[in-house]
Design a protein around this motif. Sequence first.
Motif, PDB file in Angstrom:
ATOM      1  N   PRO A   1      14.868  14.228  -9.772  1.00 21.50           N
ATOM      2  CA  PRO A   1      15.224  13.339  -8.646  1.00 21.50           C
ATOM      3  C   PRO A   1      14.061  12.459  -8.176  1.00 21.50           C
ATOM      4  N   PHE A   2      12.825  12.833  -8.514  1.00 20.77           N
ATOM      5  CA  PHE A   2      11.687  12.007  -8.099  1.00 20.77           C
ATOM      6  C   PHE A   2      11.634  10.697  -8.881  1.00 20.77           C
TER       7      PHE A   2
ATOM      8  N   THR B   1       1.616  11.322 -10.024  1.00 21.92           N
ATOM      9  CA  THR B   1       0.585  12.339 -10.229  1.00 21.92           C
ATOM     10  C   THR B   1       1.189  13.739 -10.210  1.00 21.92           C
ATOM     11  N   VAL B   2       2.171  13.940  -9.305  1.00 21.32           N
ATOM     12  CA  VAL B   2       2.850  15.242  -9.272  1.00 21.32           C
ATOM     13  C   VAL B   2       3.476  15.514 -10.648  1.00 21.32           C
TER      14      VAL B   2
ATOM     15  N   PHE C   1      -1.186  11.615  -0.276  1.00 16.77           N
ATOM     16  CA  PHE C   1       0.152  11.295   0.217  1.00 16.77           C
ATOM     17  C   PHE C   1       1.225  11.777  -0.754  1.00 16.77           C
ATOM     18  N   GLY C   2       1.043  11.529  -2.049  1.00 17.95           N
ATOM     19  CA  GLY C   2       2.062  11.889  -3.038  1.00 17.95           C
ATOM     20  C   GLY C   2       2.293  13.388  -3.116  1.00 17.95           C
TER      21      GLY C   2
ATOM     22  N   THR D   1       0.828  -1.212   0.000  1.00 20.06           N
ATOM     23  CA  THR D   1       0.000   0.000   0.000  1.00 20.06           C
ATOM     24  C   THR D   1       0.861   1.259   0.000  1.00 20.06           C
ATOM     25  N   LEU D   2       1.883   1.265   0.875  1.00 17.49           N
ATOM     26  CA  LEU D   2       2.770   2.427   0.962  1.00 17.49           C
ATOM     27  C   LEU D   2       3.487   2.640  -0.367  1.00 17.49           C
TER      28      LEU D   2
ATOM     29  N   MET E   1      14.741  19.052  -0.767  1.00 18.15           N
ATOM     30  CA  MET E   1      14.685  18.568  -2.154  1.00 18.15           C
ATOM     31  C   MET E   1      14.146  19.710  -3.045  1.00 18.15           C
TER      32      MET E   1
ATOM     33  N   VAL F   1       2.050   6.056  -7.237  1.00 15.68           N
ATOM     34  CA  VAL F   1       0.930   6.729  -7.897  1.00 15.68           C
ATOM     35  C   VAL F   1       0.910   8.219  -7.526  1.00 15.68           C
ATOM     36  N   GLY F   2       1.161   8.528  -6.254  1.00 14.62           N
ATOM     37  CA  GLY F   2       1.112   9.923  -5.806  1.00 14.62           C
ATOM     38  C   GLY F   2       2.187  10.778  -6.453  1.00 14.62           C
ATOM     39  N   LEU F   3       3.438  10.287  -6.445  1.00 14.98           N
ATOM     40  CA  LEU F   3       4.511  11.089  -7.041  1.00 14.98           C
ATOM     41  C   LEU F   3       4.374  11.144  -8.562  1.00 14.98           C
TER      42      LEU F   3
ATOM     43  N   VAL G   1      14.066  20.050 -12.268  1.00 16.48           N
ATOM     44  CA  VAL G   1      14.046  20.006 -10.803  1.00 16.48           C
ATOM     45  C   VAL G   1      13.305  18.762 -10.300  1.00 16.48           C
TER      46      VAL G   1
ATOM     47  N   LEU H   1       2.511   1.689  -3.372  1.00 18.17           N
ATOM     48  CA  LEU H   1       1.601   2.160  -4.433  1.00 18.17           C
ATOM     49  C   LEU H   1       1.229   3.623  -4.223  1.00 18.17           C
ATOM     50  N   ALA H   2       1.046   4.016  -2.953  1.00 14.29           N
ATOM     51  CA  ALA H   2       0.708   5.423  -2.692  1.00 14.29           C
ATOM     52  C   ALA H   2       1.846   6.329  -3.155  1.00 14.29           C
ATOM     53  N   THR H   3       3.097   5.905  -2.915  1.00 16.76           N
ATOM     54  CA  THR H   3       4.242   6.715  -3.320  1.00 16.76           C
ATOM     55  C   THR H   3       4.372   6.752  -4.840  1.00 16.76           C
TER      56      THR H   3
ATOM     57  N   VAL I   1      13.214   7.914  -7.081  1.00 14.82           N
ATOM     58  CA  VAL I   1      12.392   7.644  -5.887  1.00 14.82           C
ATOM     59  C   VAL I   1      11.186   6.786  -6.279  1.00 14.82           C
TER      60      VAL I   1
ATOM     61  N   MET J   1      -6.034   8.417  -1.315  1.00 15.04           N
ATOM     62  CA  MET J   1      -4.847   8.246  -0.468  1.00 15.04           C
ATOM     63  C   MET J   1      -3.571   8.552  -1.244  1.00 15.04           C
ATOM     64  N   ALA J   2      -3.466   7.978  -2.459  1.00 20.27           N
ATOM     65  CA  ALA J   2      -2.260   8.186  -3.265  1.00 20.27           C
ATOM     66  C   ALA J   2      -2.102   9.666  -3.615  1.00 20.27           C
TER      67      ALA J   2
END
Lengths: 158, 309
Positions: A64-65, A44-45, B189-190, A33-34, B202, A40-42, A61, A36-38, A68, B185-186
């Motif tokens: 670097p993600f 998305t950024v 959190f992201g 879960t952690l 960063m 999918v979330g990053l 900039v 996938l959240a990282t 990660v 959640m994603a």
Amino acid sequence: MELLLWLENTSFATWVREGNTIFAYPTILFLHTLGLATVVGLSTVLNLRVLGIARKLPFAVLTPFIPVIWIAFAVTAASGVALFVANPGPRVESLVFFIKLVFVALAVATLHLMAKRIFRNPLADQSPLPRQARVLAVASMLFWVAATTAGRLMAYIV
Amino acid sequence: MTLSHLHLVLNHVPVVGSVVAFGLLLLALVRHSADLRRAALEVVVLVGLFSLPAYLSGAGAQPELADKSAAAVAMVRAHHDAALLGSIAMLPTVMLAWVGLWQTRRLTRPARGVFGAVLLLAIVTLALMGRAANLGGLIRHPEVTALQAAQTAESAGWMTAWIARVGTLGTWAWPAAEALHFIGMALLFGILLAVNLRLLGMMKPVAFSVLHRLLPWAMLGLTINVVTGMVFVIGLPSQYAGWPFYWKIGLLIVGGAQLLYLTIADAPWNVTAGKNAPVLARTLASTGIVAWLVVMYFGRMLPYLGNSF
């Protein structure tokens, strides 16, 4: 099928499945879960930036993600394999699981393409992005939504 | 301390908080004060955050009343419906107040109409929360309720009963809400991981204000998860009465408060390109990341440490 049976009976798979400790199945599921959240979330950024949110943020900039995200993906994939071998039978036959893997593969391929063409491209910050970049970003978001939804649905439809 | 007892302590937050928030909004309007306007919007968001445990403790306390008389159970249902209605009004009030604060930070004041809309929504919230409080007050006072209970029982709790029925008996609603809860959640959190990582060093070549632009997407994720989370609690309240869930909600308030800090505080906003954030901002950035990690941990562990599925 014999390979699956062998996998299922390895001591590791048995521990994940039957280990009477919070560190077996539950913790591996949390890592999944952690991860996938990282991922999918990053992602998305990155996708939002390509779609024009926070325009003043240079692509360079954000590079670097990308490592990660790959590390988080490795955690998700490794924990996913552990969860799979614990109980492979119903999953190999599951359409939802197959759909999930297809969307994960598509999302990963899209991320790789975006990393190469946009975030690691020194010219990306100098000229406006081509239309295809936006298409990739929208596709990436849809792929992750589909993969996450299918993954979550595996708890209900197998 | 039982959940009923906890609810008796916390239930004042949404009601009294709404009164205070409404008073401040009104005062800001009369005085034409930008500072008061900002403070009033901040109070709206904080009241919203602290109303969450008030609602959840009430929903979780319901099974404790299961062996009480039919009239008491009917009153609880009517009160739950009223509280849900109040929460439905409070949610857009809080979200819009947050948008106002976000705009205040970026443009020095909320966009035209936002403040007025928050004020109007706050009146509706206040009225509906007052009604919920009134119905809640009747539950433990049988001397007041004899007649009213009989009248209320007729249509008691149709809204929460409907959500619970569709949420748990229907084949699609619970899995759909779970899928949305993971997507929210994603997103939450992201985005917050990226924004907080700027404060931790960063992406140093860009100013914090550039990343501030991403915060509404985190708020969208939070909103999705509050709404879907409420479906779970209304659907099967007994699953969420246990210490892992209390930790989850406690840390959710910490994470929510840290999101408010990122939105409006001066210290992060003043971190310009190439600069390091001050120690306090860095500490709070780490706190925010850890808070959301713990929220996810206890959320995911509910089936193993608690009793949900």
